[in-house]
Motif scaffolding. Structure first.
Motif, PDB file in Angstrom:
ATOM      1  N   LYS A 195       0.814  -1.205   0.000  1.00 27.06           N
ATOM      2  CA  LYS A 195       0.000   0.000   0.000  1.00 27.06           C
ATOM      3  C   LYS A 195       0.852   1.260   0.000  1.00 27.06           C
ATOM      4  O   LYS A 195       0.345   2.355   0.067  1.00 27.06           O
ATOM      5  N   PHE A 196       2.163   1.087  -0.068  1.00 23.33           N
ATOM      6  CA  PHE A 196       3.049   2.232   0.005  1.00 23.33           C
ATOM      7  C   PHE A 196       3.993   2.265  -1.185  1.00 23.33           C
ATOM      8  O   PHE A 196       4.275   1.235  -1.805  1.00 23.33           O
ATOM      9  N   SER A 197       4.467   3.466  -1.465  1.00 20.38           N
ATOM     10  CA  SER A 197       5.509   3.625  -2.457  1.00 20.38           C
ATOM     11  C   SER A 197       6.769   4.098  -1.751  1.00 20.38           C
ATOM     12  O   SER A 197       6.711   4.693  -0.690  1.00 20.38           O
ATOM     13  N   PHE A 198       7.899   3.841  -2.365  1.00 18.29           N
ATOM     14  CA  PHE A 198       9.163   4.244  -1.767  1.00 18.29           C
ATOM     15  C   PHE A 198       9.965   5.070  -2.746  1.00 18.29           C
ATOM     16  O   PHE A 198       9.912   4.859  -3.955  1.00 18.29           O
ATOM     17  N   LYS A 199      10.703   6.025  -2.189  1.00 18.81           N
ATOM     18  CA  LYS A 199      11.584   6.829  -3.008  1.00 18.81           C
ATOM     19  C   LYS A 199      12.841   7.132  -2.218  1.00 18.81           C
ATOM     20  O   LYS A 199      12.775   7.431  -1.029  1.00 18.81           O
ATOM     21  N   CYS A 200      13.980   7.047  -2.890  1.00 18.60           N
ATOM     22  CA  CYS A 200      15.230   7.350  -2.225  1.00 18.60           C
ATOM     23  C   CYS A 200      15.428   8.857  -2.151  1.00 18.60           C
ATOM     24  O   CYS A 200      15.371   9.533  -3.169  1.00 18.60           O
ATOM     25  N   PRO A 201      15.648   9.407  -0.945  1.00 17.70           N
ATOM     26  CA  PRO A 201      15.842  10.847  -0.805  1.00 17.70           C
ATOM     27  C   PRO A 201      17.209  11.297  -1.297  1.00 17.70           C
ATOM     28  O   PRO A 201      17.460  12.482  -1.475  1.00 17.70           O
ATOM     29  N   CYS A 202      18.096  10.335  -1.515  1.00 17.48           N
ATOM     30  CA  CYS A 202      19.476  10.654  -1.877  1.00 17.48           C
ATOM     31  C   CYS A 202      19.658  10.691  -3.395  1.00 17.48           C
ATOM     32  O   CYS A 202      20.145  11.671  -3.938  1.00 17.48           O
ATOM     33  N   CYS A 203      19.246   9.612  -4.083  1.00 21.96           N
ATOM     34  CA  CYS A 203      19.457   9.542  -5.525  1.00 21.96           C
ATOM     35  C   CYS A 203      18.142   9.546  -6.295  1.00 21.96           C
ATOM     36  O   CYS A 203      18.141   9.384  -7.508  1.00 21.96           O
ATOM     37  N   GLN A 204      17.018   9.711  -5.598  1.00 23.28           N
ATOM     38  CA  GLN A 204      15.689   9.771  -6.205  1.00 23.28           C
ATOM     39  C   GLN A 204      15.301   8.459  -6.880  1.00 23.28           C
ATOM     40  O   GLN A 204      14.381   8.412  -7.691  1.00 23.28           O
ATOM     41  N   GLY A 205      16.014   7.401  -6.553  1.00 27.17           N
ATOM     42  CA  GLY A 205      15.702   6.111  -7.147  1.00 27.17           C
ATOM     43  C   GLY A 205      14.467   5.488  -6.522  1.00 27.17           C
ATOM     44  O   GLY A 205      14.042   5.866  -5.433  1.00 27.17           O
ATOM     45  N   SER A 206      13.889   4.543  -7.204  1.00 25.77           N
ATOM     46  CA  SER A 206      12.722   3.835  -6.672  1.00 25.77           C
ATOM     47  C   SER A 206      12.996   2.336  -6.547  1.00 25.77           C
ATOM     48  O   SER A 206      12.104   1.552  -6.272  1.00 25.77           O
ATOM     49  N   GLN A 207      14.237   1.949  -6.784  1.00 26.77           N
ATOM     50  CA  GLN A 207      14.612   0.546  -6.632  1.00 26.77           C
ATOM     51  C   GLN A 207      15.091   0.322  -5.205  1.00 26.77           C
ATOM     52  O   GLN A 207      15.960   1.030  -4.718  1.00 26.77           O
ATOM     53  N   TYR A 208      14.516  -0.665  -4.542  1.00 26.30           N
ATOM     54  CA  TYR A 208      14.882  -0.895  -3.164  1.00 26.30           C
ATOM     55  C   TYR A 208      14.738  -2.371  -2.822  1.00 26.30           C
ATOM     56  O   TYR A 208      14.137  -3.150  -3.549  1.00 26.30           O
ATOM     57  N   ARG A 209      15.332  -2.721  -1.694  1.00 29.80           N
ATOM     58  CA  ARG A 209      15.078  -4.049  -1.147  1.00 29.80           C
ATOM     59  C   ARG A 209      14.670  -3.862   0.305  1.00 29.80           C
ATOM     60  O   ARG A 209      14.964  -2.845   0.920  1.00 29.80           O
ATOM     61  N   THR A 210      13.990  -4.849   0.853  1.00 31.85           N
ATOM     62  CA  THR A 210      13.559  -4.750   2.234  1.00 31.85           C
ATOM     63  C   THR A 210      14.216  -5.844   3.060  1.00 31.85           C
ATOM     64  O   THR A 210      14.473  -6.950   2.579  1.00 31.85           O
ATOM     65  N   SER A 211      14.512  -5.505   4.297  1.00 35.48           N
ATOM     66  CA  SER A 211      15.094  -6.465   5.227  1.00 35.48           C
ATOM     67  C   SER A 211      14.602  -6.159   6.625  1.00 35.48           C
ATOM     68  O   SER A 211      14.556  -4.997   7.031  1.00 35.48           O
ATOM     69  N   VAL A 212      14.228  -7.182   7.356  1.00 33.69           N
ATOM     70  CA  VAL A 212      13.775  -6.970   8.730  1.00 33.69           C
ATOM     71  C   VAL A 212      14.897  -6.403   9.593  1.00 33.69           C
ATOM     72  O   VAL A 212      14.665  -5.721  10.578  1.00 33.69           O
ATOM     73  N   PHE A 213      16.137  -6.679   9.205  1.00 32.20           N
ATOM     74  CA  PHE A 213      17.282  -6.198   9.979  1.00 32.20           C
ATOM     75  C   PHE A 213      17.489  -4.699   9.813  1.00 32.20           C
ATOM     76  O   PHE A 213      18.144  -4.063  10.630  1.00 32.20           O
ATOM     77  N   ASP A 214      16.927  -4.137   8.758  1.00 28.47           N
ATOM     78  CA  ASP A 214      17.055  -2.703   8.506  1.00 28.47           C
ATOM     79  C   ASP A 214      15.846  -1.912   8.989  1.00 28.47           C
ATOM     80  O   ASP A 214      15.816  -0.703   8.859  1.00 28.47           O
ATOM     81  N   SER A 215      14.847  -2.599   9.525  1.00 28.71           N
ATOM     82  CA  SER A 215      13.638  -1.896   9.919  1.00 28.71           C
ATOM     83  C   SER A 215      13.881  -1.055  11.166  1.00 28.71           C
ATOM     84  O   SER A 215      14.680  -1.415  12.036  1.00 28.71           O
TER      85      SER A 215
END
Ligand SMILES: [Zn+2]
Length: 61
Positions: free
Chosen positions: A6-26
């Protein structure tokens, strides 16, 4: 578990929209643990517009 569909993601640094998710980074700021695959910055999460949420919901049913 947070439904990140239900969410979109955007990188504030390079404006990219490619990402990965990890519980360790939450974290509080980044509950989905989404990180930019290019510069490893925390992604900024924002809700998709209402119309898109509704269409996804319809699709799931
Ligand atoms: Zn980035």
């Amino acid at each position: 578990m947070l439904n990140i569909d239900k969410f979109s993601f955007k990188c504030p640094c390079c404006q990219g929209s490619q990402y990965r998710t990890s519980v360790f980074d939450s974290s509080i700021r980044n509950p989905a643990g989404a990180k930019c695959i290019f510069c490893k910055s925390d992604m900024v999460m924002f809700k998709r517009v209402e119309q898109q949420i509704r269409s996804i919901h319809t699709h799931q049913n």
